[in-house]
Motif scaffolding. Structure first.
Motif, PDB file in Angstrom:
ATOM      1  N   THR A   1       2.959  -1.968  -3.861  1.00 43.90           N
ATOM      2  CA  THR A   1       3.004  -1.555  -2.455  1.00 43.90           C
ATOM      3  C   THR A   1       1.842  -2.158  -1.679  1.00 43.90           C
ATOM      4  O   THR A   1       2.018  -2.668  -0.569  1.00 43.90           O
TER       5      THR A   1
ATOM      6  N   ARG B   1      10.253   1.527   2.873  1.00 43.02           N
ATOM      7  CA  ARG B   1      11.386   1.949   2.038  1.00 43.02           C
ATOM      8  C   ARG B   1      11.015   1.878   0.567  1.00 43.02           C
ATOM      9  O   ARG B   1      11.339   2.790  -0.204  1.00 43.02           O
ATOM     10  N   TYR B   2      10.327   0.809   0.175  1.00 44.68           N
ATOM     11  CA  TYR B   2       9.904   0.707  -1.217  1.00 44.68           C
ATOM     12  C   TYR B   2       8.872   1.783  -1.559  1.00 44.68           C
ATOM     13  O   TYR B   2       8.926   2.393  -2.634  1.00 44.68           O
TER      14      TYR B   2
ATOM     15  N   ARG C   1      10.318   5.249  -2.235  1.00 42.04           N
ATOM     16  CA  ARG C   1      11.073   5.424  -3.465  1.00 42.04           C
ATOM     17  C   ARG C   1      10.139   5.771  -4.629  1.00 42.04           C
ATOM     18  O   ARG C   1       8.927   5.728  -4.527  1.00 42.04           O
ATOM     19  N   GLY C   2      10.730   6.106  -5.752  1.00 40.53           N
ATOM     20  CA  GLY C   2       9.943   6.482  -6.918  1.00 40.53           C
ATOM     21  C   GLY C   2       9.096   5.351  -7.442  1.00 40.53           C
ATOM     22  O   GLY C   2       7.983   5.557  -7.928  1.00 40.53           O
ATOM     23  N   GLU C   3       9.603   4.052  -7.297  1.00 43.65           N
ATOM     24  CA  GLU C   3       8.838   2.924  -7.798  1.00 43.65           C
ATOM     25  C   GLU C   3       7.532   2.770  -7.044  1.00 43.65           C
ATOM     26  O   GLU C   3       6.510   2.370  -7.598  1.00 43.65           O
TER      27      GLU C   3
END
Length: 263
Positions: free
Chosen positions: A189, A247-248, A251-253
């Motif tokens: 991220t 968005r990334y 998310r869980g990642e």
């Protein structure tokens, strides 16, 4: 291989051999200029016939005998830096010289713009003003990770579109990776936030002198031509890039590193 040198007291001191250092940008430009000048001695000159728009006519290339003497050729390489700045092109002969009468050939405006931005970047890094500003920004909104991502990406994109800010972002990884990890985001991220922010700004340059300034100077148009479309493209790409990273990160990642950071 080590060498020895004698000190003023008579004793000998071993000195390490000098390591190879890559030439600076100015040295490389000087080498390229000399190599191109040497190539013009052996490669025959030629020209195209031009149409009414000034574009070359296909198939009209023909060789032209050079009328330059040895002294004039040497003068060309010596005056190359000056001609690149404010040389004037003679419309009848096509030769460039500071003492000619004709159209300005040099790119002194673009070069001056680049030097000003280079001085700004040097002062900003010497005083650590940009690092302090980002640190203050993160301190204010560190509890809201999404706002931090938006602010950092928008800032890097703005710097990229105006002054080609890209490789200068290397120093911010050490600053932002621990902070983003503390907020629960992984390193991908943080990398995406920095890389996409600066890359989108550089790719969608609006007044970046290293790309738009040089290109507009070579094309003979103003740097402001088409700027409205470039600004729109920059805004759209920046918004899409920010939404992609958000968005990334949501998310869980994007928060996979949170578990490891809290253990």
């Amino acid at each position: 291989m080590t060498t020895t040198e004698e000190t003023p007291t008579g004793s000998k001191k071993q000195t390490e051999p000098r390591k190879f250092q890559f030439p600076s940008a100015v040295t490389l430009l000087a080498i390229v200029a000399v190599l191109v000048w040497i190539a013009t001695i052996f490669i025959p000159a030629g020209s195209y016939k031009l149409d009414e728009n000034g574009s070359p006519v296909p198939g009209s290339f023909h060789y032209v005998d050079s009328t330059l003497s040895v002294g004039e050729r040497i003068k060309q390489i010596l005056f190359a830096p000056i001609n690149g700045l404010y040389g004037v092109q003679d419309p009848s002969t096509g030769f460039v010289d500071p003492n000619n009468v004709g159209a300005l050939f040099g790119s002194i405006g673009v070069i001056f713009f680049i030097m000003c931005l280079g001085a700004f970047i040097s002062v900003a890094f010497a005083t650590r003003a940009l690092e302090v500003a980002i640190t203050q920004l993160t301190a204010r909104i560190q509890s809201r990770g999404s706002l931090l991502i938006i602010a950092i990406m928008a800032l890097f994109s703005l710097l990229g579109t105006t002054m080609g800010f890209s490789v200068e972002t290397f120093g911010f990884y050490a600053l932002l990776i621990p902070l983003m990890a503390a907020l629960g985001y992984d390193r991908m991220t943080t990398a995406a936030m920095i890389i996409l922010g600066s890359s989108i700004g550089t790719m969608a340059s609006t007044v970046n002198p290293f790309s738009i300034g040089v290109a507009s100077g070579e094309a003979g148009v103003s740097i402001g031509d088409g700027i409205v479309l470039r600004v729109l493209v920059w805004i759209v790409l920046t918004v899409l890039g920010i939404l992609f990273v958000l968005r990334y990160a949501a998310r869980g990642e994007g928060k996979a590193g949170a578990v490891g950071a809290r253990r």
